[in-house]
Design a protein around this motif. Structure first.
Motif, PDB file in Angstrom:
ATOM      1  N   PRO A 182      -3.158 -10.431   7.848  1.00 25.67           N
ATOM      2  CA  PRO A 182      -3.172  -8.997   8.179  1.00 25.67           C
ATOM      3  C   PRO A 182      -2.102  -8.601   9.194  1.00 25.67           C
ATOM      4  O   PRO A 182      -1.636  -7.447   9.183  1.00 25.67           O
ATOM      5  N   ALA A 183      -1.688  -9.538  10.045  1.00 23.65           N
ATOM      6  CA  ALA A 183      -0.615  -9.231  10.999  1.00 23.65           C
ATOM      7  C   ALA A 183       0.682  -8.930  10.259  1.00 23.65           C
ATOM      8  O   ALA A 183       1.458  -8.051  10.666  1.00 23.65           O
ATOM      9  N   PHE A 184       0.924  -9.638   9.158  1.00 25.86           N
ATOM     10  CA  PHE A 184       2.123  -9.381   8.366  1.00 25.86           C
ATOM     11  C   PHE A 184       2.040  -8.013   7.690  1.00 25.86           C
ATOM     12  O   PHE A 184       3.042  -7.290   7.600  1.00 25.86           O
ATOM     13  N   LEU A 185       0.848  -7.648   7.208  1.00 24.06           N
ATOM     14  CA  LEU A 185       0.675  -6.330   6.602  1.00 24.06           C
ATOM     15  C   LEU A 185       0.970  -5.231   7.616  1.00 24.06           C
ATOM     16  O   LEU A 185       1.722  -4.288   7.327  1.00 24.06           O
ATOM     17  N   ALA A 188       4.683  -5.079   8.397  1.00 23.23           N
ATOM     18  CA  ALA A 188       5.469  -4.505   7.305  1.00 23.23           C
ATOM     19  C   ALA A 188       5.265  -2.995   7.223  1.00 23.23           C
ATOM     20  O   ALA A 188       6.204  -2.242   6.935  1.00 23.23           O
ATOM     21  N   LEU A 189       4.036  -2.535   7.464  1.00 22.51           N
ATOM     22  CA  LEU A 189       3.786  -1.089   7.452  1.00 22.51           C
ATOM     23  C   LEU A 189       4.499  -0.403   8.613  1.00 22.51           C
ATOM     24  O   LEU A 189       4.992   0.723   8.467  1.00 22.51           O
ATOM     25  N   LEU A 190       4.582  -1.084   9.754  1.00 18.69           N
ATOM     26  CA  LEU A 190       5.330  -0.525  10.881  1.00 18.69           C
ATOM     27  C   LEU A 190       6.803  -0.372  10.514  1.00 18.69           C
ATOM     28  O   LEU A 190       7.417   0.671  10.777  1.00 18.69           O
ATOM     29  N   VAL A 191       7.353  -1.388   9.882  1.00 21.15           N
ATOM     30  CA  VAL A 191       8.737  -1.299   9.405  1.00 21.15           C
ATOM     31  C   VAL A 191       8.865  -0.143   8.413  1.00 21.15           C
ATOM     32  O   VAL A 191       9.822   0.640   8.451  1.00 21.15           O
ATOM     33  N   ARG A 278       9.085   7.366  -4.449  1.00 23.34           N
ATOM     34  CA  ARG A 278       9.920   8.502  -4.845  1.00 23.34           C
ATOM     35  C   ARG A 278       9.201   9.842  -4.952  1.00 23.34           C
ATOM     36  O   ARG A 278       9.854  10.877  -4.833  1.00 23.34           O
ATOM     37  N   ASP A 279       7.910   9.863  -5.186  1.00 25.31           N
ATOM     38  CA  ASP A 279       7.220  11.134  -5.406  1.00 25.31           C
ATOM     39  C   ASP A 279       7.116  11.907  -4.085  1.00 25.31           C
ATOM     40  O   ASP A 279       6.520  11.422  -3.121  1.00 25.31           O
ATOM     41  N   PRO A 280       7.667  13.109  -4.016  1.00 20.63           N
ATOM     42  CA  PRO A 280       7.604  13.884  -2.766  1.00 20.63           C
ATOM     43  C   PRO A 280       6.180  14.138  -2.293  1.00 20.63           C
ATOM     44  O   PRO A 280       5.930  14.234  -1.095  1.00 20.63           O
ATOM     45  N   ARG A 281       5.239  14.233  -3.226  1.00 22.01           N
ATOM     46  CA  ARG A 281       3.851  14.503  -2.833  1.00 22.01           C
ATOM     47  C   ARG A 281       3.201  13.317  -2.134  1.00 22.01           C
ATOM     48  O   ARG A 281       2.186  13.483  -1.443  1.00 22.01           O
ATOM     49  N   LEU A 282       3.768  12.130  -2.294  1.00 25.67           N
ATOM     50  CA  LEU A 282       3.220  10.931  -1.645  1.00 25.67           C
ATOM     51  C   LEU A 282       4.133  10.430  -0.529  1.00 25.67           C
ATOM     52  O   LEU A 282       4.003   9.294  -0.082  1.00 25.67           O
ATOM     53  N   ARG A 283       5.039  11.283  -0.049  1.00 24.11           N
ATOM     54  CA  ARG A 283       6.011  10.832   0.935  1.00 24.11           C
ATOM     55  C   ARG A 283       5.344  10.383   2.235  1.00 24.11           C
ATOM     56  O   ARG A 283       5.889   9.567   2.970  1.00 24.11           O
ATOM     57  N   THR A 284       4.157  10.913   2.541  1.00 25.17           N
ATOM     58  CA  THR A 284       3.422  10.494   3.749  1.00 25.17           C
ATOM     59  C   THR A 284       3.156   8.994   3.729  1.00 25.17           C
ATOM     60  O   THR A 284       3.068   8.364   4.789  1.00 25.17           O
ATOM     61  N   TRP A 285       3.072   8.434   2.553  1.00 20.87           N
ATOM     62  CA  TRP A 285       2.688   7.020   2.430  1.00 20.87           C
ATOM     63  C   TRP A 285       3.823   6.160   1.852  1.00 20.87           C
ATOM     64  O   TRP A 285       3.578   5.101   1.295  1.00 20.87           O
ATOM     65  N   ARG A 286       5.052   6.640   2.000  1.00 19.69           N
ATOM     66  CA  ARG A 286       6.193   5.888   1.483  1.00 19.69           C
ATOM     67  C   ARG A 286       6.323   4.525   2.160  1.00 19.69           C
ATOM     68  O   ARG A 286       6.925   3.599   1.622  1.00 19.69           O
ATOM     69  N   SER A 287       5.746   4.383   3.334  1.00 21.25           N
ATOM     70  CA  SER A 287       5.806   3.110   4.058  1.00 21.25           C
ATOM     71  C   SER A 287       5.181   1.971   3.256  1.00 21.25           C
ATOM     72  O   SER A 287       5.564   0.805   3.422  1.00 21.25           O
ATOM     73  N   VAL A 293       8.106  -4.340  -0.521  1.00 20.66           N
ATOM     74  CA  VAL A 293       9.406  -5.012  -0.642  1.00 20.66           C
ATOM     75  C   VAL A 293       9.629  -5.957   0.542  1.00 20.66           C
ATOM     76  O   VAL A 293      10.070  -7.103   0.364  1.00 20.66           O
ATOM     77  N   VAL A 294       9.307  -5.498   1.736  1.00 23.12           N
ATOM     78  CA  VAL A 294       9.496  -6.326   2.935  1.00 23.12           C
ATOM     79  C   VAL A 294       8.682  -7.611   2.821  1.00 23.12           C
ATOM     80  O   VAL A 294       9.187  -8.720   3.075  1.00 23.12           O
ATOM     81  N   LEU A 295       7.437  -7.492   2.439  1.00 20.23           N
ATOM     82  CA  LEU A 295       6.579  -8.676   2.353  1.00 20.23           C
ATOM     83  C   LEU A 295       6.992  -9.588   1.199  1.00 20.23           C
ATOM     84  O   LEU A 295       6.930 -10.813   1.321  1.00 20.23           O
ATOM     85  N   ALA A 296       7.401  -9.005   0.075  1.00 21.13           N
ATOM     86  CA  ALA A 296       7.855  -9.828  -1.046  1.00 21.13           C
ATOM     87  C   ALA A 296       9.052 -10.680  -0.640  1.00 21.13           C
ATOM     88  O   ALA A 296       9.110 -11.885  -0.927  1.00 21.13           O
ATOM     89  N   VAL A 297      10.011 -10.073   0.044  1.00 26.01           N
ATOM     90  CA  VAL A 297      11.189 -10.824   0.495  1.00 26.01           C
ATOM     91  C   VAL A 297      10.795 -11.866   1.542  1.00 26.01           C
ATOM     92  O   VAL A 297      11.231 -13.023   1.481  1.00 26.01           O
TER      93      VAL A 297
END
Length: 501
Positions: A182-185, A188-191, A278-287, A293-297
């Protein structure tokens, strides 16, 4: 679009929340839990469960390979339900149902109506990862719920702010007493927030207070790890180097994501990631798109296991459910295709990941080749019986100790042979519980004869493990020895036996 006054335009605002499909979501969650409980007693213990039961009987703020939550829970359940395998696995079955329910609730946060909420939950229920981690008590089953709950709370907190962040910290702190992931999650969300917003969320004290709460709850285990030289760091390095029965080559990591949910349901979560990105309506949660991607890499380059990303798929499925349902409703053929994909996924996952095929037929199927853990739930009573037979060849006057190569073997002895417990092993936390105190004879399980002859003057072959169903799992054919006349004292031998993995 953002207006000159700094406000979001209508097309960019987060979608409103629709009514919750409680009846259908509850039914799906209950069905998953009931199915898991119905098959929980088939086959037998997994090696990790045997290890957890023993570890929990040695209470500590941490262990060489994990924080304390799951071992303490396993020992408590084992005691409460008097050794019942169904009782031991009850929390995992309930957890699976909760993950299904939360997936539907996540879809609602993204503006999905009742139908799309049910579709998101159904995709999670039909996934391969849910039954494989929830059929048995494991750190991963709890971790999946923790990631899903954190995601649901963060989605709400990014939109609403305020004390919801304390709930994020509470869940994360409890989850960190189960696994460090969970620390990694959270990292990554902070990033993701720093890269894609909404950055104003970080100007509030609430996220930082939530992080502080998580740190306070995690602190006992961190202190234990520091006092013991951070063994989990060494363990992670061993796993990355291939020190695990389920290790896969690095290049399998990304293709594995295509089967983690189901090949037939990839379009749902892939579209969900695209919407979050990409969806503007979900931009609040683009993180969340950035975090994936951050965690996959990160996990790819550090040798992490492919299932480490499993906790983000409820979010992706939730984001993708509404447009997929709209697509399916646009034509009868499309609706049939979606239904077939769900049914095919559910049936395949159940057959491969749950103990439905009788254990005596497993060897004739590809199930164990696909689902490694299935093979690790077969044969432990037979291993214990082989050890017991070796003990019967030793005069009753001799003080006997059982020394095993791995924690599964030791856990089986501790579970099935009370007259010979505690077993001893150099594997992970078993090593920290020390060597045999005064044994004159050792029954050694899983060692090579050449090894034992360096440590003992007399070594006799006493048997070989046979699970009775012809299954080539990790313990099939394991040798059992009787060793006497110790040449190397335990204070010198014990450090040589330590291994992590």
């Amino acid at each position: 679009m953002i207006s000159a006054t700094g406000e979001l335009g209508a097309a960019d605002r987060a979608p409103g929340r629709k009514p919750v499909a409680w009846t259908w979501l509850g039914a799906l969650a209950t069905a998953v839990t009931v199915l898991l409980l119905a098959v929980a007693g088939r086959y037998g213990y997994h090696r990790d469960e045997l290890y957890f039961i023993r570890a929990g009987s040695e209470p500590a703020f941490g262990y060489a390979d994990q924080p304390p939550l799951t071992p303490l829970l396993a020992h408590a359940l084992h005691t409460l339900f008097d050794g019942s395998l169904v009782g031991l696995r009850l929390p995992s079955a309930v957890i699976a149902g909760m993950v299904v329910l939360l997936t539907g609730l996540l879809a609602r946060e993204f503006g999905a109506g009742r139908g799309a909420q049910v579709l998101a939950a159904a995709c999670m229920a039909a996934s391969a990862v849910l039954p494989v981690v929830s059929h048995m008590l494991s750190t991963t089953s709890i971790d999946l719920l923790v990631w899903t709950a954190i995601s649901w709370l963060v989605v709400r907190a990014l939109r609403d702010g305020g004390p919801v962040w304390l709930a994020v910290g509470l869940v994360a702190g409890i989850g960190l007493q189960n696994k460090f992931l969970p620390a990694f999650l959270l990292g990554a969300l902070l990033v993701g927030v720093l890269v894609a917003g909404p950055r104003p969320a970080l100007r509030s004290p609430w996220p930082w207070l939530g992080g502080l709460l998580a740190l306070v709850l995690w602190a006992p285990n961190l202190v234990w790890q520091a006092a013991n030289g951070f063994p989990q760091v060494a363990l992670s390095a061993a796993i990355a180097a291939g020190g695990s029965g389920t290790s896969e080559p690095w290049y399998v990591f990304l293709p594995f994501q295509l089967i983690l949910v189901s090949p037939a349901l990839v379009p749902v979560w892939a579209l969900g990631w695209w919407r979050l990105a990409r969806d503007p309506r979900l931009r609040t949660w683009r993180s969340f798109a950035v975090a994936y991607v951050v965690l996959a890499v990160l996990f790819l380059v550090t040798g992490g296991k492919p299932y480490y990303l499993a906790g983000l798929y409820p979010v992706l499925l939730a984001a993708g459910a509404a447009p997929v349902l709209a697509w399916a409703r646009s034509g009868a053929g499309r609706a049939v295709s979606l239904g077939v994909a769900l049914v095919l996924s559910a049936v395949t996952a159940s057959v491969l990941m749950l103990p439905l095929v009788p254990d005596h037929r497993l060897a004739a199927t590809p199930i164990v080749d696909i689902n490694y853990d299935a093979g690790e739930t077969v044969g432990w009573p037979r291993l214990a019986a082989t050890v017991a037979a070796a003990r019967h060849t030793v005069p009753a006057s001799e003080r006997v100790a059982v020394l095993t190569r791995n924690y599964g073997q030791a856990g089986a002895v501790d579970r099935y042979l009370p007259e010979l417990r505690p077993a001893y092993s150099g594997h992970n936390s078993y090593w920290t519980w020390g060597p045999p105190p005064d044994a004159t004879t050792v029954i050694a399980v899983g060692f090579e004869e050449e090894q034992l002859r360096r440590w003992f003057g007399r070594v006799e072959h006493a048997g070989r493990v046979d699970n009775g169903v012809g299954l080539e799992n990790d313990e099939q054919g394991t040798p059992v020895w009787v060793a006497r006349d110790q040449l190397v004292p335990w204070d010198r031998l014990w450090p040589q036996l330590r291994h992590l993995g």
